[in-house]
Motif scaffolding. Structure first.
Motif, mmCIF file in Angstrom:
data_model
loop_
_atom_site.group_PDB
_atom_site.id
_atom_site.type_symbol
_atom_site.label_atom_id
_atom_site.label_comp_id
_atom_site.label_asym_id
_atom_site.label_seq_id
_atom_site.Cartn_x
_atom_site.Cartn_y
_atom_site.Cartn_z
ATOM 1 N N HIS A 3 22.806 83.520 65.637
ATOM 2 C CA HIS A 3 22.397 84.431 66.541
ATOM 3 C C HIS A 3 22.453 83.544 67.901
ATOM 4 O O HIS A 3 22.339 81.987 67.651
ATOM 5 C CB HIS A 3 21.170 84.911 66.760
ATOM 6 C CG HIS A 3 20.156 83.784 66.099
ATOM 7 N ND1 HIS A 3 19.329 83.423 67.306
ATOM 8 C CD2 HIS A 3 19.266 83.821 65.412
ATOM 9 C CE1 HIS A 3 19.018 82.448 66.743
ATOM 10 N NE2 HIS A 3 18.621 82.570 65.594
ATOM 11 N N ALA A 55 16.632 83.653 70.385
ATOM 12 C CA ALA A 55 17.017 85.233 69.841
ATOM 13 C C ALA A 55 16.725 85.369 68.209
ATOM 14 O O ALA A 55 15.327 84.734 67.588
ATOM 15 C CB ALA A 55 18.904 85.540 69.879
ATOM 16 N N GLN A 101 19.292 91.486 65.876
ATOM 17 C CA GLN A 101 20.975 91.818 66.692
ATOM 18 C C GLN A 101 22.079 91.920 66.364
ATOM 19 O O GLN A 101 22.893 92.377 66.640
ATOM 20 C CB GLN A 101 20.526 90.013 67.666
ATOM 21 C CG GLN A 101 19.299 90.356 68.753
ATOM 22 C CD GLN A 101 19.128 88.944 69.826
ATOM 23 O OE1 GLN A 101 20.545 88.182 69.588
ATOM 24 N NE2 GLN A 101 18.743 88.724 70.768
ATOM 25 N N TYR A 135 21.974 92.821 79.960
ATOM 26 C CA TYR A 135 22.692 94.541 79.439
ATOM 27 C C TYR A 135 22.895 95.631 80.303
ATOM 28 O O TYR A 135 22.447 94.684 81.096
ATOM 29 C CB TYR A 135 20.750 95.545 78.767
ATOM 30 C CG TYR A 135 20.844 94.344 77.098
ATOM 31 C CD1 TYR A 135 20.897 94.972 76.339
ATOM 32 C CD2 TYR A 135 19.367 93.318 77.884
ATOM 33 C CE1 TYR A 135 20.509 94.790 74.812
ATOM 34 C CE2 TYR A 135 19.206 92.590 75.996
ATOM 35 C CZ TYR A 135 19.468 93.504 75.051
ATOM 36 O OH TYR A 135 19.139 93.354 73.583
ATOM 37 N N ALA A 166 14.299 94.832 72.575
ATOM 38 C CA ALA A 166 14.934 93.591 73.749
ATOM 39 C C ALA A 166 13.245 92.765 73.925
ATOM 40 O O ALA A 166 13.064 91.696 74.089
ATOM 41 C CB ALA A 166 15.786 93.119 74.242
ATOM 42 N N GLN A 194 24.863 91.700 75.222
ATOM 43 C CA GLN A 194 24.629 91.931 73.965
ATOM 44 C C GLN A 194 25.640 92.985 73.257
ATOM 45 O O GLN A 194 25.147 94.138 72.851
ATOM 46 C CB GLN A 194 23.230 92.115 74.317
ATOM 47 C CG GLN A 194 22.544 91.333 74.407
ATOM 48 C CD GLN A 194 21.638 89.738 73.988
ATOM 49 O OE1 GLN A 194 22.462 88.793 74.029
ATOM 50 N NE2 GLN A 194 21.568 89.580 72.483
ATOM 51 N N GLU A 210 24.686 94.516 70.291
ATOM 52 C CA GLU A 210 23.982 95.604 69.731
ATOM 53 C C GLU A 210 24.317 97.396 71.158
ATOM 54 O O GLU A 210 24.175 98.280 70.936
ATOM 55 C CB GLU A 210 22.520 95.141 70.980
ATOM 56 C CG GLU A 210 21.338 94.004 69.944
ATOM 57 C CD GLU A 210 20.807 93.417 71.043
ATOM 58 O OE1 GLU A 210 19.138 94.193 70.083
ATOM 59 O OE2 GLU A 210 20.611 93.046 71.663
#
Length: 320
Positions: free
Chosen positions: A76, A80, A84, A215, A227, A298, A301
């Motif tokens: 990651h 983080a 994820q 995001y 998150a 991200q 995700e």
């Protein structure tokens, strides 16, 4: 701890492992949370599929074994957590099961459920890099390995490969770099120069700024809420110590990754720009490049289905 994850009932082993023993200069053992997906090896001594348990820092961990037909290690990014990757793992699971591969992820020191000591040296770049090398040594397959890195984790993966023996390099069949950059900014954002006491006071603001940039505007609100919970759980002293000591991979180190590589970047990445991802791709000797629309930083995700398709296509070609 063993169990199952998601509707697909993915076999999961989760342990808190002492990855490295105490050092001669007084640093205690490095305790990290590690999860292993699709390890279906039984611990029944009479079973023909049983393999010997790995010994980590002198402790026999019965739930961790040599990989089956191959290993996929997921790294990651900064501050983080392995969570994820879990939606991506769920989508990849049928492919992993068919290939009889084991996947692994871990919370880096200070992150997620791993130990979080209040010592600057604990988060030094060389220490985190040594953790990654130690984990890889435990989970690697003799001939067939894939390594996935996200954000700052792409730099750590690049450095890991540079430090490998020639034999280990040959066993890496492919590298997947998500939301990476070249060049990176050593030392992180200037705001982390501030005392951790002040950073504590503005943590909520910093978390909200990260979510807005990391995001896409169309991201699921539930994803943003998760998150926020992860970001707000990070001790700000850890973030400060970590970012102050970041050292991104150099051009020469990037050039040292000669295995097949897939670079994937979100079209709307507002943390590490698409141009930075293109520069990383251009610096790699043997890389392909994919741009994912309607996602930001991200991407694993935000759109795990599309990313999983890119990864499966890449791994399938790499295994021919």
């Amino acid at each position: 701890m063993s169990g199952f994850m998601g509707d697909a009932k993915i076999p999961v082993n989760e342990v808190s492992l002492p990855i490295r023993p105490p050092s001669e200069d007084g640093e205690p053992e490095r305790l990290l949370r590690v999860k292993q997906y699709n390890n279906t090896i039984t611990t029944d001594a009479k079973s023909p599929t049983k393999q010997s348990a790995r010994r980590i820092s002198g402790t026999s961990i019965k739930s961790f074994f040599s990989p089956l037909n191959g290993s996929v290690l997921m790294v990651h990014g900064s501050c983080a957590s392995l969570e994820q990757y879990e939606k991506l793992v769920e989508i990849l699971y049928p492919f992993l099961k068919k290939k009889n591969f084991v996947a692994e992820a871990f919370d880096a020191f200070g992150c997620g459920k791993s130990a979080k000591p209040k010592r600057t040296k604990a988060y030094a770049e060389r220490e985190l890099q040594a953790d990654l090398a130690a984990i890889y040594e435990k989970v690697k397959h003799p001939t067939t390995n894939f390594i996935i890195g996200h954000s700052y984790g792409t730099s750590q993966v690049i450095k890991l490969i540079n430090e490998m023996s020639d034999e280990d390099k040959k066993a890496v069949k492919g590298v997947i770099l998500l939301s990476g950059a070249f060049p990176g900014t050593n030392g992180g954002h200037p705001i982390f120069i501030l005392p951790s006491m002040f950073l504590d006071l503005i943590q909520g603001f910093l978390s909200s700024q990260f979510r807005a940039a990391a995001y896409h505007p169309t991201a699921d609100p539930a994803l943003l809420e998760a998150a926020a919970d992860r970001s707000n759980a990070n001790p700000m002293y850890m973030c400060k110590y970590f970012y102050e000591q970041t050292k991104w991979a150099t051009y020469d180190e990037i050039q040292g990754v000669t295995c097949r590589t897939l670079v994937v970047h979100g079209e709307g990445d507002n943390i590490l720009s698409l141009d930075a991802g293109r520069r990383l791709h251009s610096a790699l000797p043997n890389a392909s490049f994919k741009v994912m629309p309607n996602v930001s930083h991200q991407l694993m995700e935000e759109d795990p289905e599309t990313l999983a398709n890119h990864i499966i296509e890449f791994m399938t070609e790499s295994l021919k």
